[in-house]
Design a protein around this motif. Structure first.
Motif, PDB file in Angstrom:
ATOM      1  N   PHE A  84       2.005  -5.864   2.598  1.00 23.87           N
ATOM      2  CA  PHE A  84       2.770  -4.399   3.147  1.00 23.87           C
ATOM      3  C   PHE A  84       2.283  -3.359   3.080  1.00 23.87           C
ATOM      4  N   PHE A  85       3.356  -2.858   3.615  1.00 23.18           N
ATOM      5  CA  PHE A  85       3.141  -0.904   4.082  1.00 23.18           C
ATOM      6  C   PHE A  85       4.476  -0.272   3.375  1.00 23.18           C
ATOM      7  N   GLY A  86       3.545   0.957   2.762  1.00 25.13           N
ATOM      8  CA  GLY A  86       4.962   1.801   1.727  1.00 25.13           C
ATOM      9  C   GLY A  86       5.894   2.388   2.507  1.00 25.13           C
ATOM     10  N   ASP A  87       5.231   2.405   4.006  1.00 23.90           N
ATOM     11  CA  ASP A  87       6.388   3.434   4.875  1.00 23.90           C
ATOM     12  C   ASP A  87       7.015   2.618   5.968  1.00 23.90           C
ATOM     13  N   PRO A  96       4.527  14.159   3.858  1.00 22.54           N
ATOM     14  CA  PRO A  96       4.339  13.657   2.428  1.00 22.54           C
ATOM     15  C   PRO A  96       5.146  13.269   0.763  1.00 22.54           C
ATOM     16  N   GLY A  97       5.003  12.180   0.085  1.00 19.31           N
ATOM     17  CA  GLY A  97       6.302  12.146  -0.670  1.00 19.31           C
ATOM     18  C   GLY A  97       6.890  10.869  -0.315  1.00 19.31           C
ATOM     19  N   LYS A  98       6.481  10.626   1.138  1.00 17.86           N
ATOM     20  CA  LYS A  98       8.155   9.911   1.412  1.00 17.86           C
ATOM     21  C   LYS A  98       8.138   8.244   0.779  1.00 17.86           C
ATOM     22  N   VAL A  99       6.969   8.554   0.287  1.00 10.71           N
ATOM     23  CA  VAL A  99       7.734   6.234  -0.565  1.00 10.71           C
ATOM     24  C   VAL A  99       8.581   6.865  -2.285  1.00 10.71           C
ATOM     25  N   LEU A 108      10.888   3.678  -2.093  1.00  7.57           N
ATOM     26  CA  LEU A 108       9.242   2.442  -2.931  1.00  7.57           C
ATOM     27  C   LEU A 108      10.139   1.392  -3.474  1.00  7.57           C
ATOM     28  N   LEU A 109      11.102   1.761  -4.502  1.00  7.62           N
ATOM     29  CA  LEU A 109      11.712   1.018  -5.131  1.00  7.62           C
ATOM     30  C   LEU A 109      12.574   0.123  -4.505  1.00  7.62           C
ATOM     31  N   GLN A 137       0.563  -1.449  -0.166  1.00  6.54           N
ATOM     32  CA  GLN A 137       0.139  -0.404   0.265  1.00  6.54           C
ATOM     33  C   GLN A 137       0.876   1.088   0.419  1.00  6.54           C
ATOM     34  N   ALA A 138       0.450   1.784  -1.161  1.00  8.94           N
ATOM     35  CA  ALA A 138       1.768   3.180  -1.062  1.00  8.94           C
ATOM     36  C   ALA A 138       1.267   4.037  -1.756  1.00  8.94           C
TER      37      ALA A 138
END
Length: 244
Positions: free
Chosen positions: A97-100, A17-20, A30-31, A8-9
């Motif tokens: 999974f979570f994008g953080d 903001p925009g952390k992923v 994220l990558l 989830q992202a």
């Protein structure tokens, strides 16, 4: 049996903001997370679950550039979004999974998924997040895909809890068969935060990643991370008292 992992992202995090897509040692966070998760031997596919908001077009662009599957749905109705992904990919087993959480360890993923597969249909839901024993940011949530579709169908469209996903498989005792995994002693550090909610968290994760990348190690385990943090206790103090 098809085992699908999803992350989830979204870009609209309130605290960072925009952390992923913030870069760590030359790669978007994220990558890096996707590359780590794809080292799992038991996942058939990893899909990014993002939103239809135009702000998340940048996430879709990243996915397209790197050949990463993605699914778009509602920002607020996360249950509906992830259920749609499970339905579209025909996931017999879904791993959430979570994008953080960019430092997920593939070995821990395989331990959790392997436990679920060996014990199905004894359990519908297996996770190491029911009780926090692993460092936060190492959450692995595994469940029967059809169980999530059942929960989606049974949850009212105006239920505020639709902003969450797996809680719908655990909030009604007895509805689904649930099992909680706990960390072995060498991984039991619930007060070491490896998730990214704030600038302090991002600084800690960046320091960890740069340490290993500077030594030519694009992948490193949770054990190696914990050894590094034990040698640099000042890092764990950086984000220890951040409100969660």
């Amino acid at each position: 049996m098809k085992v699908i992992g999803s992350i989830q992202a979204r870009m609209s995090s309130t605290r960072l903001p925009g952390k992923v897509l913030k870069e760590i040692a030359g790669k978007p966070m994220l990558l890096r997370q996707i590359e780590r998760i794809k080292r799992s031997r038991l996942l058939d596919e990893v899909v990014v679950a993002t939103t239809v908001n135009t702000s998340d077009d940048a996430i879709v662009d990243l996915c397209r550039r790197h050949g990463i599957p993605f699914y778009r749905g509602s920002e607020e109705d996360v249950l509906g979004r992830v259920s749609g992904l499970v339905r579209e990919w025909k996931a017999d087993v879904h791993v959430e999974f979570f994008g953080d959480s960019p430092l997920t360890d593939a070995h821990i993923i395989d331990e959790a998924v392997g436990f679920y597969l060996k014990n199905a249909p004894r359990y519908d839901f297996v996770s190491n997040s029911i009780k926090t024993t692993y460092p936060p940011g190492q959450e692995i949530i595994v469940y029967r895909g059809s169980a999530l579709l059942e929960a989606d169908a049974e949850t009212a469209s105006d239920d505020p809890l639709r902003e969450h996903v797996s809680i719908h498989l655990t909030r009604c005792p007895g509805r689904f068969k649930v099992f909680g995994l706990e960390a072995p002693p060498y991984y039991c550090f619930p007060d070491i935060y490896l998730e990214v909610d704030t600038p302090q968290d991002f600084a800690v994760i960046s320091a960890i990643v740069r340490h290993f990348v500077d030594r030519g190690m694009d992948y490193f385990s949770l054990s190696q991370i914990l050894d590094f943090l034990a040698a640099h206790p000042e890092l764990t103090e950086t984000n220890r008292d951040v409100p969660r």
